[in-house]
Design a protein around this motif. Structure first.
Motif, PDB file in Angstrom:
ATOM      1  N   ARG A   1       0.829  -1.211   0.000  1.00  0.00           N
ATOM      2  CA  ARG A   1       0.000   0.000   0.000  1.00  0.00           C
ATOM      3  C   ARG A   1       0.859   1.254   0.000  1.00  0.00           C
ATOM      4  N   LEU A   2       1.952   1.240   0.759  1.00  0.00           N
ATOM      5  CA  LEU A   2       2.852   2.390   0.792  1.00  0.00           C
ATOM      6  C   LEU A   2       3.514   2.606  -0.566  1.00  0.00           C
ATOM      7  N   ASP A   3       3.918   1.524  -1.209  1.00  0.00           N
ATOM      8  CA  ASP A   3       4.495   1.645  -2.555  1.00  0.00           C
ATOM      9  C   ASP A   3       3.488   2.241  -3.531  1.00  0.00           C
ATOM     10  N   ALA A   4       2.232   1.811  -3.436  1.00  0.00           N
ATOM     11  CA  ALA A   4       1.196   2.348  -4.320  1.00  0.00           C
ATOM     12  C   ALA A   4       0.981   3.835  -4.053  1.00  0.00           C
ATOM     13  N   LEU A   5       0.989   4.235  -2.787  1.00  0.00           N
ATOM     14  CA  LEU A   5       0.835   5.653  -2.465  1.00  0.00           C
ATOM     15  C   LEU A   5       2.015   6.476  -2.976  1.00  0.00           C
ATOM     16  N   GLU A   6       3.205   5.939  -2.849  1.00  0.00           N
ATOM     17  CA  GLU A   6       4.379   6.671  -3.329  1.00  0.00           C
ATOM     18  C   GLU A   6       4.355   6.815  -4.851  1.00  0.00           C
ATOM     19  N   ARG A   7       3.912   5.774  -5.545  1.00  0.00           N
ATOM     20  CA  ARG A   7       3.827   5.863  -7.003  1.00  0.00           C
ATOM     21  C   ARG A   7       2.753   6.866  -7.426  1.00  0.00           C
ATOM     22  N   ALA A   8       1.665   6.932  -6.695  1.00  0.00           N
ATOM     23  CA  ALA A   8       0.570   7.838  -7.057  1.00  0.00           C
ATOM     24  C   ALA A   8       0.882   9.284  -6.675  1.00  0.00           C
ATOM     25  N   ARG A   9       1.816   9.493  -5.763  1.00  0.00           N
ATOM     26  CA  ARG A   9       2.089  10.838  -5.258  1.00  0.00           C
ATOM     27  C   ARG A   9       3.064  11.614  -6.140  1.00  0.00           C
ATOM     28  N   TRP A  10       3.913  10.962  -6.913  1.00  0.00           N
ATOM     29  CA  TRP A  10       4.979  11.678  -7.616  1.00  0.00           C
ATOM     30  C   TRP A  10       4.485  12.746  -8.568  1.00  0.00           C
ATOM     31  N   PRO A  11       3.323  12.647  -9.246  1.00  0.00           N
ATOM     32  CA  PRO A  11       2.948  13.713 -10.173  1.00  0.00           C
ATOM     33  C   PRO A  11       2.448  14.986  -9.477  1.00  0.00           C
ATOM     34  N   LEU A  12       2.128  14.934  -8.210  1.00  0.00           N
ATOM     35  CA  LEU A  12       1.573  16.110  -7.539  1.00  0.00           C
ATOM     36  C   LEU A  12       2.518  17.311  -7.553  1.00  0.00           C
ATOM     37  N   PRO A  13       3.786  17.194  -7.195  1.00  0.00           N
ATOM     38  CA  PRO A  13       4.663  18.369  -7.267  1.00  0.00           C
ATOM     39  C   PRO A  13       4.838  18.861  -8.704  1.00  0.00           C
ATOM     40  N   SER A  14       4.914  17.941  -9.647  1.00  0.00           N
ATOM     41  CA  SER A  14       5.047  18.345 -11.050  1.00  0.00           C
ATOM     42  C   SER A  14       3.794  19.089 -11.510  1.00  0.00           C
TER      43      SER A  14
END
Length: 87
Positions: free
Chosen positions: A54-67
């Motif tokens: 679940r943490l890996d999925a959250l980290e993958r989904a979070r990367w586009p937010l700063p961009s």
């Protein structure tokens, strides 16, 4: 210190049988406790693996937010500059 000798061999056999029963009961208790600990360890391992996924999925989904935030900022700046140039 000397160990007293029993007078009746049957009493010794009865006492040894009683000790054997006590030991067997103790081993059964220890085996049950170990089985419970092994089960809890397996459950903990599964929960840990689930949390890692679940943490890996959250980290993958979070990367586009700063961009995405940077892109919105750049577009806003461009629109503001374009609007200022129109006046």
């Amino acid at each position: 210190m000397t160990i007293p000798t029993p007078s009746d061999p049957a009493a010794v056999a009865v006492e040894l049988e009683r000790m054997r029963g006590t030991m067997a009961e103790g081993f059964a208790t220890v085996n049950g406790s170990l089985a419970l600990l092994a089960q809890r360890t397996d459950q903990t391992d599964r929960r840990l693996e689930d949390h890692e996924q679940r943490l890996d999925a959250l980290e993958r989904a979070r990367w586009p937010l700063p961009s995405l935030a940077a892109l919105v900022g750049v577009v806003s700046l461009a629109l503001a500059l374009w609007q200022m140039s129109q006046n």
